[in-house]
Design a protein around this motif. Structure first.
Motif, short mmCIF file in Angstrom:
data_model
loop_
_atom_site.label_atom_id
_atom_site.label_comp_id
_atom_site.label_asym_id
_atom_site.label_seq_id
_atom_site.Cartn_x
_atom_site.Cartn_y
_atom_site.Cartn_z
N ARG A 51 54.52 49.18 7.99
CA ARG A 51 55.35 50.39 7.62
C ARG A 51 56.73 49.86 7.67
O ARG A 51 57.27 49.03 8.49
N ILE A 52 57.58 50.30 6.62
CA ILE A 52 59.06 50.29 6.53
C ILE A 52 59.72 51.52 7.05
O ILE A 52 59.45 52.34 6.43
N ASP A 53 60.65 51.50 7.91
CA ASP A 53 61.38 52.63 8.27
C ASP A 53 62.75 52.31 8.21
O ASP A 53 63.50 51.54 8.63
N HIS A 54 63.19 53.03 6.83
CA HIS A 54 64.64 53.04 6.53
C HIS A 54 65.15 53.80 5.64
O HIS A 54 64.55 54.77 5.32
N GLU A 55 66.34 54.21 5.70
CA GLU A 55 67.01 55.19 4.78
C GLU A 55 66.72 54.85 3.21
O GLU A 55 66.70 53.52 2.83
N LEU A 56 66.57 55.88 2.55
CA LEU A 56 66.26 55.79 1.18
C LEU A 56 67.49 54.94 0.40
O LEU A 56 68.41 55.22 0.51
N GLY A 57 67.02 54.18 -0.33
CA GLY A 57 67.73 53.23 -1.13
C GLY A 57 68.55 52.19 -0.47
O GLY A 57 69.55 51.61 -0.98
N ARG A 58 68.32 52.11 0.87
CA ARG A 58 69.03 50.82 1.51
C ARG A 58 67.95 50.30 2.42
O ARG A 58 67.25 50.79 3.16
N LEU A 59 67.75 48.98 2.25
CA LEU A 59 66.72 48.11 2.68
C LEU A 59 67.29 47.71 4.07
O LEU A 59 67.36 46.33 4.11
N ARG A 111 56.85 63.29 8.47
CA ARG A 111 56.73 62.99 7.10
C ARG A 111 55.13 62.56 7.06
O ARG A 111 54.58 62.84 6.07
N ALA A 147 67.42 67.39 9.10
CA ALA A 147 68.08 66.11 9.22
C ALA A 147 67.49 65.22 10.34
O ALA A 147 67.44 64.29 10.40
N LEU A 148 66.74 66.25 11.20
CA LEU A 148 66.07 65.46 12.09
C LEU A 148 64.91 64.96 12.12
O LEU A 148 64.14 64.44 13.13
N ALA A 149 64.29 65.17 10.98
CA ALA A 149 62.98 64.92 10.90
C ALA A 149 62.64 63.21 10.75
O ALA A 149 63.70 62.73 10.23
N GLN A 156 59.49 60.11 11.02
CA GLN A 156 58.25 59.60 10.49
C GLN A 156 56.81 60.48 10.71
O GLN A 156 56.16 60.46 10.00
#
Lengths: 354, 354
Positions: free
Chosen positions: A317-325, A211, A204-206, A208
């Motif tokens: 680069r876009i940094d956001h949670e999957l499914g939420r823009l 990735r 859960a601490l992973a 960018q």
């Protein structure tokens, strides 16, 4: 069919053997240039799909000017030899990722080794595109005996489909791809492999950084087994070097001595040597961060405002949670333009920061 | 100054000690929430810059409700202890990347270890932003003796500035960050370090895969020496594991046997375990490639058309040569939306492919 114009890309039809991602993409790119293309594949369904997406004709061709062999690595030598025998007037090229054994085993002056540095996470003819080679390097690997006209033809084709030709010998090519592609792929796989037994909470601490390091480890495995296998010598040598450096680093970490810093410095030096957007001119780029929410059209409005500010985007680069823009967009621009852009975006009401 | 409302984030002023990137960003984020913030830094210039960007007041504070210690790792324990002694009513938290030694050495019930997983390639107060923690994990690391009210306060602050709280014990935290951050950083540095002596021509074949693997190796070295040093045990253990896997892989590459495939498979498994946009639901995302040229406003027009198609962008990547906006944009969307988007873009005249 009308006679080819003197300045045509290829002075006659092209036969593409192997309708996977690369072969079908070469075919599509040549079709876009009005080159007559014929297709051949051991798999009837691959052949049918490639023909149905407009990559060319599945009918036999009598005398192709160029044969592009785009079969799996293990079948390249045999397929190239057959093509040279079947079409005694044709230039034959291949697209395999490793060139040493092919260029050693096939010494016909009409054969020119090639390797377009293009790929995708999806494979097969359905994933193909005539745009796949746009802006990519295409290694062209002649040997001493290769006919210069054959080399010129292959280089013309590569350039015509949008690639940048890099001419090199087979040993240099294989060493280069081991270093910039094969070993980084294995390193990515090893690092991702460390995660398989970790508690879910730890992951859960992973962020960018992780990735990015493991992204390529997610790609198709079958192809990579072949690639590594056919470049085992060069890859093995670099892995030995890596292992020695890792041993030194492990000792340094345990000892808490200054060699950790030396390894980090060496890494920064290495990064600065890589050409392209993240390497060649690292100080010439600047980043503007912009916070966005999930209102529809928010990104469109952002890019419209960036355009209005007259600033070209180098990367983003876009940094956001999957499914939420909702999150932060990193807009990478020439360093000299970053302040201008930052100010312009603030003026237009964006939550922008540098 | 008016009395804080009962539902205020913090029931009194906050003192931030250490006005680097993280400290100043925490201060800015709290100022955005109308929390009174005071600043302290051993460097008069850092303090002045932080105050001048609106992060808070450089004047002394008598009785802060919360002290955020954001000094370099080596100074954290001492600074936390001084703060606990100087402000006997205050909750004290820190933001250091490694928690084991701090949480072992400071057992005061008013101390709560913390670690926001946020960073940037630039450091210092000028790079700070109140938006830095938006959507990031913030590890909160209480010990058995920590006052639950103190934990609640720190978690409320982390949540208020946009972060996602992950509560864990110190040993789990340090093992987790070694695995997902510290070792990947060292791996990235080692891989980039291999490039230092390579011929320039070899590097011309570098693609996006290599750039991703080595990106984090380009970041600030000083901080990383401290981080690795303070987590040497956990990092060393994982590097030992990595070295054993690398030895196995080297032997497999030389032998050309099936273990190469096993390492690649293990890597894919690891990638699939990482939560977030590139991990958790890899099959739920689709990519649409769009070819663009360097006409000004091209990206703006593209995003406007994507917005008009009613499709949300999950991620994107621009692949082009430095300084030339010609190439291919990868637009990552929910898999179910990829065909819709592809069709819509084709209809609007884009050279889009899947």
């Amino acid at each position: 069919m009308s006679a080819p114009l003197p300045d045509a890309v290829v002075p006659g039809p092209v036969l593409v053997i192997g309708c996977g991602l690369i072969g079908t993409s070469v075919a599509l790119a040549l079709r876009d240039l009005d080159v007559p293309v014929h297709l051949r594949d051991a798999s009837a369904s691959h052949l049918e799909i490639a023909a149905s997406v407009g990559a060319g004709s599945p009918d036999p061709v009598e005398s192709p000017a160029l044969v592009v062999v785009a079969v799996p690595p293990a079948a390249v030598v045999e397929t190239v030899r057959s093509a040279l025998a079947e079409f005694p007037q044709a230039v034959v090229t291949d697209v395999a990722s490793v060139k040493g054994s092919i260029c050693a085993e096939v010494t016909d002056p009409r054969f020119v080794g090639g390797h377009p540095m293009a790929g995708k996470e999806r494979s097969g003819p359905m994933a193909a595109s005539g745009l796949l080679f746009e802006g990519r390097a295409w290694a062209v690997v002649p040997t001493e005996g290769t006919d210069p006209d054959a080399v010129a033809l292959v280089e013309r084709v590569a350039t015509s489909v949008g690639a940048v030709v890099r001419r090199m010998d087979a040993a240099s090519h294989d060493r280069a791809v081991a270093l910039v592609s094969h070993v980084p792929h294995l390193v990515s796989s090893l690092t991702a492999g460390l995660l398989t037994e970790a508690p879910t909470d730890d992951l859960a601490l992973a962020g960018q950084g992780l990735r990015d390091v493991i992204r390529i480890a997610g790609s198709d495995r079958g192809l990579w087994v072949d690639i590594i296998g056919s470049n085992a010598g060069q890859v093995g040598d670099i892995l030995d070097d890596l292992a020695a450096r890792l041993d030194d680093l492990r000792a340094a970490v345990r000892a808490g001595d200054g060699s950790v810093a030396e390894h980090l410095d060496r890494g920064r030096d290495g990064v600065s040597r890589v050409p392209g957007k993240h390497g060649e001119q690292p100080t010439a780029l600047g980043v503007v961060f912009v916070s966005i929410d999930d209102t529809p059209g928010e990104l469109s409005r952002l890019f419209s405002d960036i355009g209005a500010a007259g600033v070209n985007i180098e990367d983003m680069r876009i940094d956001h949670e999957l499914g939420r823009l909702v999150g932060v967009v990193e807009v990478v621009v020439q360093a000299a333009a970053a302040d201008v852009l930052h100010t312009a975006l603030i003026e237009r009401g964006w939550a922008a920061f540098r």
